[in-house]
Scaffold this active site. Structure first.
Site, PDB file in Angstrom:
ATOM      1  CD  GLU A   7       3.763  -3.619 122.962  1.00 46.79           C
ATOM      2  OE1 GLU A   7       3.349  -3.471 121.802  1.00 46.79           O
ATOM      3  OE2 GLU A   7       4.066  -4.730 123.430  1.00 46.79           O
TER       4      GLU A   7
ATOM      5  CD  GLU B 154       3.553  -8.200 127.993  1.00 50.45           C
ATOM      6  OE1 GLU B 154       4.073  -8.599 126.938  1.00 50.45           O
ATOM      7  OE2 GLU B 154       2.675  -7.320 128.029  1.00 50.45           O
TER       8      GLU B 154
HETATM    9  C1  XIL Z   1       0.755 -11.553 122.614  1.00 48.52           C
HETATM   10  C2  XIL Z   1       0.028 -12.840 122.946  1.00 48.52           C
HETATM   11  O1  XIL Z   1       0.823 -13.597 123.828  1.00 48.52           O
HETATM   12  C3  XIL Z   1      -0.265 -13.622 121.687  1.00 48.52           C
HETATM   13  O2  XIL Z   1      -1.066 -14.762 121.989  1.00 48.52           O
HETATM   14  C4  XIL Z   1      -0.962 -12.749 120.675  1.00 48.52           C
HETATM   15  O3  XIL Z   1      -1.112 -13.452 119.470  1.00 48.52           O
HETATM   16  C5  XIL Z   1      -0.178 -11.478 120.431  1.00 48.52           C
HETATM   17  O4  XIL Z   1       0.049 -10.820 121.662  1.00 48.52           O
HETATM   18  N1  XIL Z   1       3.381  -7.519 124.325  1.00 48.52           N
HETATM   19  C6  XIL Z   1       2.133  -7.500 124.893  1.00 48.52           C
HETATM   20  C7  XIL Z   1       1.284  -8.710 124.841  1.00 48.52           C
HETATM   21  O5  XIL Z   1       1.795  -6.536 125.556  1.00 48.52           O
HETATM   22  O6  XIL Z   1      -0.078  -8.402 124.782  1.00 48.52           O
HETATM   23  C8  XIL Z   1       1.633  -9.586 123.681  1.00 48.52           C
HETATM   24  O7  XIL Z   1       0.879 -10.785 123.789  1.00 48.52           O
HETATM   25  C9  XIL Z   1       3.122  -9.848 123.676  1.00 48.52           C
HETATM   26  C10 XIL Z   1       3.893  -8.573 123.518  1.00 48.52           C
END
Ligand code: XIL
Length: 766
Positions: free
Chosen positions: A277, A390
Site C-alpha cells: 500500500e 485479499e
Molecule cells: C487487516 C486484518 O485483516 C485485520 O485483522 C487487522 O486488524 C488489520 O489488517 N490490507 C492489508 C491487510 O494488506 O493486511 C489488512 O488486514 C487488510 C487491508
C-alpha cells in the site's frame, strides 16, 4: 428480549450523548447490582454479567463474568467513574505484547442500562443491559439462509489455473472444524496479522515468532504454500522503526527486519508481499501521471527509493521467493495509472520485483469488472505475475472497510437476494481470473468464513459464520464444470421428464449456479425465443412448502413445454429421489429472489436468458402450502396473476410454523386476476378456498373445481387434467390469447360445459 441488534459507531459521537456527573459522589441505587448484556463479536456472542457495587462514599467497583462460546472469563474493570445515572469503566486486555483498553460506559434508561463499549479508533458497539438473563440470539443465525451443496472443492476445481488461498493466523484460536475446512478447501495461506511488523517485531531488540512459526509448521503439515505478508508497510508497524535515528539508521533497521524475517523462513515461503500500500488513495488526472506515493514514515525517512531497497533486501534474504508489490484499488482510475508509473520505475531501477497483488476488497453490485480485467492485462504486459491477494466481496448494501459502517445490519443474516447477487459477482470475477490464468498465480480470500473476516457483518466470503458454503462457492466452482464436459458426470445438470412434454418446445429441468435452491423448467432450445416471442415467468411453491418440485414435475414440465419458464422452489437433485433435504423449510422470499434473478438475467448480455424473458408477465403459483406462498408474494407489483392450487387461507393463523402465516386480510394482496384450481369438496382446502373466493371482490377471480381431492392431478401423465386449465389461464393472462379465455368466460365456457369441472367466476367480463 434484551438482546439488541448491535450497532457499531464511533465512540466520540456516542459518548457525547451524555456527560458523566463525575463530581457527584452520590451513589445511585439504580446502578448497583447485576446487569446482563450481550455483544456480538467476531468469535461469537459474548454475554457479560456485570456486577456494580457502590459504597457509601460513592466509590464504585465493577467486575464481570464474560461468557463466550463455552468459556467464562473474569474481568476486573479499572478507572471506574460513577455519576447519578451513568457509569464508565475500562477493561485492560493483553493480546500478545500489546495492551488494549476497552472503554465501557453505561447510562440508565428506564429499567435498562444502555451500555456502549469502544475500542478507540476501531469503533464501538452498543447493547442494552437488563436485570434479567438475556435470551440466546435468534436461532435463524445458525441456519444457512439457503442450503448449498458443493460438488467440487474450489482448490481442486482451479488447480490447473491458479492457487486458491485464504488468510488467517492459523492454527491457534481456530476450532478443529475451522482448521479442517481451511485445509480441505485452500491450497495456500497468508498470515493475516502474525507476520506484520507490529506482531513479529514489536521492539528493535524483540522478536515474537511464536505465531508465525506455528503457522508455517501447520501449513507445511497440510501441504499448503505460504505467502508472507507483509515486510514494509505504513500501518501495523511500530514507531521504533522511525524514532531516534537518521535515514541511514532507518534503512539499516529495514534491512535487518527483512533479513531476519524473510531469512528465517527462507525456502519455506513461496512468496512475500514486500511493500504494501505505498500509493495514495484517490488521485486525479494530474497525480495519475505520477507515482503519487503515500506520505508514509518510510517515504519521509528514505524517499521513493525505499521500495527498491525493500525488494533488494528481500531478494537477498530469500532468493527463491516470488516478490510482490501489494495494494488496494490499484485496478481503477488514477490509482491504477500511478501503479503503472511506479512499477515501471521499479523495474527500470532493477528492483527485483516479480509480481503485483491486487488486494480485491470489493463490494457486491459495485465490482469494477472491466477495470480488473484491464489491470490484470496491464500488469502482465510489464512481465509481472498477478495475484488477487485479499479477495472479499461484501454484500449489497454494506459498506467497505474493516467494520460494517451500516451499523444496524451488522449482525442480520444476509438475504437470499444478497447472497445470489454476491454469487453472481464472484462468478463473474472468477471467469475473468480464469480467462487470465496465464498471468494469475494465486487468488486468496481474506479470511476463512463470514465469522473469520475483518469485514465481519458484511458477509463477504465463501462460507457463512457457521462454516456452511454459500451460493458464491457453488457459483465459482460451477464455472469449471465445462472443463470436463466430455465426462458425463460433469455435464451441467439437466433432467428430461416425459420426453420433454407435449407442447411445441421440448422442455428440460435444470438449475443455475447463480440461483441457489431453485429448479428451472424451460424449453431446452432457447433460440426460438427473443424479441418476437419471449418466455413469461411462473414462480412456483410446492405442496407442504417442500424443498423440491418432485410432486409437481409432470405438471410444471408440461407447462414449460408450451413456452414458459418456471422457477420452482427446490433442489434439482431431489427431483428423482427425495431425502431429508426435500423436507427443508422454504420461504416465499425465494420466489421474489428468483424473480429478481430472472429479470437480471434478461438484462445481462452474458446470460443465456438475455432478452428472452417477458419480465412484465409473471404468475405467482403454488399448491397447498405453496399456494399460500403464492398469495404471500402477490402484492409484488411485478406479479400479473396469481394461481392458487388446492389451497386457501386458513380461518385462524396457521398451526404449522413452516407455513406462511397469513390471515384473510392477505387476500388484499391480489392485484391482478386470480384463479383457484381445486379438488372439489373432498379437498381439505376446499372450505378455505371457497371462503377466499367469497371474500375477494376487488379483482377478477375464478374458482375451478375438479373432484379429485387435495392431491390434484400433478402426478398423472403430463400433469393430468389440471394442465390444460392452468395453461389456458396462463395463455390468456400472460400471452393475451383470447381463444384461451373461452375456457373460463361466460355461461358457455369450456369448463362450464365440462361435466367434470365446476366453475364459478366473479368480476370477470368478456
Ligand atoms: C487487516 C486484518 O485483516 C485485520 O485483522 C487487522 O486488524 C488489520 O489488517 N490490507 C492489508 C491487510 O494488506 O493486511 C489488512 O488486514 C487488510 C487491508
Amino acid at each position: 428480549m434484551s438482546f439488541k441488534t448491535l450497532a457499531f459507531f464511533c465512540c466520540l459521537a456516542l459518548c457525547a450523548g451524555f456527560t458523566l456527573a463525575q463530581e457527584s459522589k452520590q451513589s445511585s441505587e439504580g446502578l448497583t447490582g447485576t446487569w446482563y448484556c450481550q455483544f456480538e463479536s467476531p468469535v461469537g456472542l459474548q454475554t457479560y454479567h456485570f456486577h456494580i457495587a457502590i459504597d457509601g462514599a460513592g466509590d464504585a467497583t465493577v467486575n464481570a463474568e464474560v461468557k463466550a462460546r463455552d468459556e467464562v472469563r473474569k474481568v476486573e474493570f479499572v478507572d471506574v467513574k460513577v455519576g447519578e445515572d451513568a457509569i464508565s469503566f475500562v477493561e485492560v486486555r493483553q493480546f500478545g505484547e500489546r495492551e488494549f483498553r476497552i472503554e465501557y460506559s453505561g447510562k440508565l434508561n428506564g429499567k435498562e442500562l444502555a451500555v456502549t463499549r469502544s475500542f478507540g479508533e476501531r469503533g464501538g458497539q452498543d447493547a442494552l443491559a437488563t436485570r434479567d438473563l438475556p435470551q440466546s440470539p435468534p436461532q435463524e443465525s445458525l441456519q444457512p439462509v439457503v442450503e448449498v451443496k458443493i460438488d467440487r472443492i474450489i482448490k481442486d476445481a482451479f488447480k490447473d489455473a491458479f492457487l486458491i488461498g485464504m488468510a488467517g493466523d492459523l492454527p491457534s484460536h481456530y476450532s478443529d472444524e475451522e482448521l479442517k475446512l481451511a485445509a480441505e478447501h485452500f491450497a495456500a495461506i497468508t498470515p493475516e496479522n502474525c507476520m506484520k511488523p507490529e506482531r513479529v517485531h514489536p521492539a528493535e531488540d524483540r522478536w515474537n515468532f511464536e505465531s508465525s512459526d506455528a503457522l508455517v509448521e501447520w501449513a507445511q503439515m497440510h501441504k499448503m504454500t505460504i505467502h508472507g505478508h507483509t515486510l514494509v508497510w505504513h500501518a501495523q508497524t511500530p514507531n521504533w522503526f522511525f524514532e531516534g535515528g537518521d535515514s541511514e539508521t532507518i534503512k539499516q533497521r529495514m534491512k535487518q527486519h527483512i533479513e531476519t524475517l524473510a531469512g528465517r523462513y527462507k525456502g519455506q515461503l513461496q512468496s512475500w508481499d514486500v511493500v504494501n500500500e505505498a500509493i495514495s488513495d484517490g488521485g486525479n488526472a494530474e497525480t495519475a501521471k505520477t507515482e503519487n506515493l503515500r506520505n508514509s514514515n518510510w517515504l519521509q525517512a528514505l524517499g521513493p527509493e525505499f521500495l527498491t531497497l525493500a525488494f533488494k533486501y528481500a531478494r537477498e534474504a530469500d532468493p527463491d521467493a516470488v516478490l510482490y508489490y501489494n495494494d488496494y484499488n490499484i485496478e481503477s482510475g488514477p490509482k491504477h495509472a500511478s501503479s503503472m508509473v511506479l512499477l515501471k520505475r521499479l523495474l527500470d531501477e532493477g528492483a527485483p520485483i516479480d509480481g503485483v497483488g491486487i488486494q480485491g476488497h470489493w463490494r457486491s453490485g459495485r465490482v469494477p469488472f472491466d477495470d480488473i480485467e484491464k489491470a490484470i492485462a496491464d500488469y502482465a504486459s510489464l512481465g509481472l505475475k498477478v495475484s488477487i491477494t485479499e479477495l472479499d466481496v461484501t454484500i449489497r448494501g454494506e459498506s467497505g472497510g474493516q467494520f460494517g459502517r451500516r451499523q444496524s445490519r451488522s449482525n442480520t443474516p444476509a438475504s437470499l437476494d444478497d447472497l445470489n447477487a454476491q454469487a453472481e459477482d464472484y462468478a463473474k470475477l472468477f471467469s475473468i481470473f480464469k480467462k487470465h490464468e496465464d498471468a494469475i498465480e494465486r487468488v486468496t480470500f481474506w479470511g476463512l468464513s463470514d465469522r473469520r473476516t475483518w469485514r465481519w457483518g458484511q458477509h463477504p466470503l465463501l462460507f457463512d459464520a457457521n462454516n456452511n458454503p454459500k451460493p458464491a462457492y457453488a457459483s465459482i466452482v460451477a464455472l469449471t464444470r465445462g472443463d470436463e464436459a466430455e465426462s458425463a458426470t460433469n455435464q451441467p445438470k439437466k433432467v428430461e421428464i416425459e420426453d420433454g412434454g407435449q407442447g411445441p418446445y421440448s422442455a428440460i429441468v435444470t438449475e443455475s449456479p447463480t440461483l441457489s435452491g431453485m429448479t428451472i423448467y424451460r424449453p431446452e432450445d432457447l433460440n426460438a425465443f427473443g424479441t418476437e416471442q419471449r418466455l413469461p415467468v411462473l414462480l412456483w411453491g410446492n405442496g407442504a412448502c417442500a424443498n423440491t418440485t418432485e410432486e409437481h414435475k409432470n405438471f410444471l414440465n408440461e407447462i414449460a413445454s408450451h413456452g414458459y419458464i418456471v422457477l420452482g422452489i427446490g433442489l434439482l437433485d431431489q427431483l428423482q429421489q427425495r431425502d431429508e433435504s426435500s423436507r427443508q423449510r422454504t420461504n416465499s422470499s425465494q420466489l421474489i429472489a428468483a424473480l429478481d434473478w430472472i429479470i437480471a438475467q434478461d438484462a445481462n448480455d452474458n446470460s443465456i436468458y438475455f432478452e428472452k424473458i417477458d419480465t412484465t408477465k409473471v404468475a405467482a403459483m403454488g399448491m397447498s402450502c405453496g399456494g399460500l406462498q403464492a398469495i404471500e408474494i402477490s402484492d409484488d407489483p411485478r406479479i400479473t396473476t396469481t394461481v392458487v392450487c388446492n389451497s386457501g387461507v386458513l380461518p385462524s393463523r396457521s398451526p404449522m410454523a413452516s407455513m406462511p402465516d397469513l390471515t384473510k386480510d392477505d387476500l388484499k394482496k391480489f392485484h391482478g386476476p386470480v384463479l383457484y384450481i381445486m379438488g372439489g369438496p373432498s379437498d381439505i382446502a376446499y372450505n378455505n378456498a371457497m371462503d377466499d373466493f367469497s371474500r375477494v371482490d376487488h379483482v377478477p377471480i375464478v374458482m375451478a373445481n375438479l373432484d379429485v381431492g387435495h392431491g390434484g392431478t400433478y402426478r398423472r401423465p403430463h400433469g393430468g387434467k389440471y394442465s390444460p386449465v392452468a395453461l389456458a389461464w396462463l395463455d390468456w393472462q400472460l400471452k393475451g390469447k383470447q381463444d384461451a379465455a373461452k375456457t373460463f368466460l361466460g355461461e358457455n365456457s369450456q369448463l362450464a360445459n365440462d361435466y367434470e369441472w365446476k366453475i364459478e367466476t366473479k368480476n370477470i367480463h368478456q
